[in-house]
Motif scaffolding. Structure first.
Motif, PDB file in Angstrom:
ATOM      1  N   UNK A  39       2.471  23.534   2.391  1.00 24.97           N
ATOM      2  CA  UNK A  39       1.537  22.536   1.857  1.00 24.97           C
ATOM      3  C   UNK A  39       1.734  21.273   2.492  1.00 24.97           C
ATOM      4  N   UNK A  40       0.688  20.887   2.464  1.00 22.85           N
ATOM      5  CA  UNK A  40       0.769  19.335   3.078  1.00 22.85           C
ATOM      6  C   UNK A  40       0.059  18.247   2.186  1.00 22.85           C
ATOM      7  N   UNK A  41       0.559  17.080   2.132  1.00 22.17           N
ATOM      8  CA  UNK A  41       0.081  15.922   1.529  1.00 22.17           C
ATOM      9  C   UNK A  41      -0.200  14.844   2.506  1.00 22.17           C
ATOM     10  N   UNK A  42      -1.208  14.022   2.138  1.00 24.17           N
ATOM     11  CA  UNK A  42      -1.005  12.661   3.188  1.00 24.17           C
ATOM     12  C   UNK A  42      -1.287  11.510   2.549  1.00 24.17           C
ATOM     13  N   UNK A  43      -0.267  10.392   2.867  1.00 21.46           N
ATOM     14  CA  UNK A  43      -0.088   9.239   2.383  1.00 21.46           C
ATOM     15  C   UNK A  43      -0.648   8.280   2.929  1.00 21.46           C
ATOM     16  N   UNK A  44      -1.010   6.961   2.356  1.00 21.31           N
ATOM     17  CA  UNK A  44      -1.418   5.854   3.425  1.00 21.31           C
ATOM     18  C   UNK A  44      -0.442   4.749   2.677  1.00 21.31           C
ATOM     19  N   UNK A  45       0.482   4.272   3.822  1.00 22.72           N
ATOM     20  CA  UNK A  45       1.659   3.134   3.560  1.00 22.72           C
ATOM     21  C   UNK A  45       1.487   1.991   4.305  1.00 22.72           C
ATOM     22  N   UNK A  46       1.453   0.644   3.991  1.00 28.44           N
ATOM     23  CA  UNK A  46       1.529  -0.436   4.575  1.00 28.44           C
ATOM     24  C   UNK A  46       2.166  -1.448   3.923  1.00 28.44           C
ATOM     25  N   UNK A  47       2.688  -2.418   4.562  1.00 27.67           N
ATOM     26  CA  UNK A  47       3.067  -3.740   4.199  1.00 27.67           C
ATOM     27  C   UNK A  47       1.869  -4.679   3.486  1.00 27.67           C
ATOM     28  N   UNK A  60       0.928  -1.116   0.146  1.00 23.07           N
ATOM     29  CA  UNK A  60       0.052   0.047   0.071  1.00 23.07           C
ATOM     30  C   UNK A  60       0.861   1.313   0.021  1.00 23.07           C
ATOM     31  N   UNK A  61       0.789   1.860  -1.169  1.00 23.95           N
ATOM     32  CA  UNK A  61       1.551   3.305  -1.260  1.00 23.95           C
ATOM     33  C   UNK A  61       0.754   4.233  -1.902  1.00 23.95           C
ATOM     34  N   UNK A  62      -0.045   4.850  -1.210  1.00 23.81           N
ATOM     35  CA  UNK A  62      -1.062   5.790  -1.689  1.00 23.81           C
ATOM     36  C   UNK A  62      -1.046   7.056  -1.316  1.00 23.81           C
ATOM     37  N   UNK A  63      -1.877   7.774  -1.936  1.00 18.88           N
ATOM     38  CA  UNK A  63      -1.984   9.382  -1.691  1.00 18.88           C
ATOM     39  C   UNK A  63      -3.542   9.982  -1.596  1.00 18.88           C
ATOM     40  N   UNK A  64      -3.770  10.781  -0.651  1.00 18.20           N
ATOM     41  CA  UNK A  64      -5.010  11.295  -0.559  1.00 18.20           C
ATOM     42  C   UNK A  64      -5.152  12.344  -1.663  1.00 18.20           C
TER      43      UNK A  64
END
Length: 409
Positions: free
Chosen positions: A401-409, A362-366
């Protein structure tokens, strides 16, 4: 609250503003507000009209009624009687989230009175959340004012004595010209986040929206930077100081609404910053659990630097080829891990790249539309590439500026 708390200090007198003023609050992206000041001689009907207008716009209110202050009586019985009267007048209104107890206690007597007022309010109105604001932190405050071995010890002790649910403070040094003010700003974020965590309550902060003294008039980059660095550092609520000029004093200048009652350029800047944040991130930061905050490139306020391969088991590094400093807030929500990355400059843009192991699933961006999209499949503006050992991706970020990322094995 069912929306991320963004509000403001008001200071106007009840009756000075009509209910139409609430349209300005909504246009500013405020989800709550301190009410106008209410004291003996004020018009109860005028306050109720403000509350009605707030309910219609889904804005919650902290009522600033002087009968609810920690100095409203000499004895507990007097304080309780005064608060009961305030609660009977306004406390059951659907827009009300609580009453304001007071600002910046500085002595043992004032801390004790504030704790007593909070206990009284919770006894009479347990469904509401009282609001008390504290001074910003400075080195040595534990000995001179707080009378505790550490800041965390004080936060635990005062929470136990008072029952407070929010640890709220103000700090404006970040708008001073020297870098020392930025260090002081981040020291406060770190201290109050740690104190609130130790006490098991929510940290809130007050940010600056009006130039005065040596504090510059915040630009849109400044406003965005303040909001995003505060939230990435774990703050669960934001107030802005302030909205209304009322009349010219000292060198106060360019608040959102000026001395003529007119919207200024700050109004439109703050509106964009607040509404952008709420649209893209508000629900996430309302519910996510803060796991820690780290700085990249340069540490401010003694925050730990993000250490490649050590700080997090999945997010192995955050880099910026342009050398612009960053803030990395780590969060969890529903078992998933997230990283909030903020450009920690108010002047320069930079490309911030997140590095994860090659086998990361999981390597994603809002996105703007509240979805998480794989960086590999993201639109043209995302950075993404692979090496022999890593997946690498991120974004160009404007100042603050801000970005949020979802990261998981």
């Amino acid at each position: 609250m069912d929306r991320f708390p963004i509000g403001f200090w008001n200071y106007t007198k009840t009756g000075d503003l009509g209910p139409e003023a609430v349209n300005d609050w909504a246009d500013l992206g405020m989800t709550f507000a301190l009410s106008p000041e209410y004291y003996e001689g004020c018009d109860k009907a005028a306050m109720l009209k403000i509350l009605d207008a707030c309910a219609a716009r889904d804005i919650r209110v902290i009522v600033s009624d002087h009968r609810a202050r920690w100095w409203s009586g000499d004895t507990e019985e007097e304080c309780e009687a005064h608060f009961r009267a305030a609660y009977d007048d306004f406390g059951r209104h659907p827009a009300v989230m609580g009453f304001h107890i007071g600002d910046e206690p500085t002595t043992e007597e004032k801390f004790a009175a504030a704790a007593r007022a909070n206990r009284i309010q919770l006894k009479i109105a347990p469904e509401l959340t009282p609001h008390l604001n504290f001074l910003p932190y400075w080195k040595g405050q534990e000995e001179t004012i707080l009378k505790a071995p550490t800041f965390e010890d004080w936060a635990r002790r005062f929470t136990a004595e008072s029952g407070i649910r929010i640890l709220c403070y103000d700090c404006y040094t970040q708008m001073n010209p020297e870098e020392e003010g930025t260090h002081q700003y981040f020291t406060n974020l770190r201290k109050f986040a740690a104190g609130a965590e130790a006490a098991g309550i929510a940290p809130w902060t007050t940010l600056l929206s009006v130039g005065h003294f040596r504090y510059r008039v915040p630009s849109e980059d400044d406003l965005r930077w303040q909001l995003n660095t505060a939230v990435a550092s774990g703050m669960k609520g934001i107030l802005w100081f302030f909205v209304y000029e009322r009349e010219p004093v000292s060198n106060y200048r360019l608040p959102p609404i000026d001395e003529f009652g007119e919207r200024t350029e700050t109004f439109y800047r703050l509106s964009r910053v607040n509404r952008h944040f709420l649209h893209q991130f508000g629900d996430f930061f309302l519910h996510a659990e803060h796991r820690g905050t780290y700085h990249t490139g340069k540490s401010f306020g003694d925050y730990p630097l993000f250490e490649a391969g050590k700080t997090d088991e999945v997010l192995t590094d955050v880099t910026c080829p342009q050398g612009v400093p960053g803030v990395v807030g780590l969060f969890t929500l529903n078992g998933d891990k997230y990283a909030a990355v903020v450009n920690n400059s108010v002047k320069e843009s930079g490309q911030f790249v997140l590095h994860v192991p090659k086998d990361t699933r999981v390597f994603e961006r809002f996105t703007w539309n509240h979805a998480c999209v794989r960086l590999k499949d993201a639109c043209w503006d995302a950075c993404y590439y692979e090496t022999e050992d890593e997946l690498c991706g991120g974004d160009w970020l404007a100042p603050g500026q801000m970005k949020v990322y979802r990261i998981g094995k």
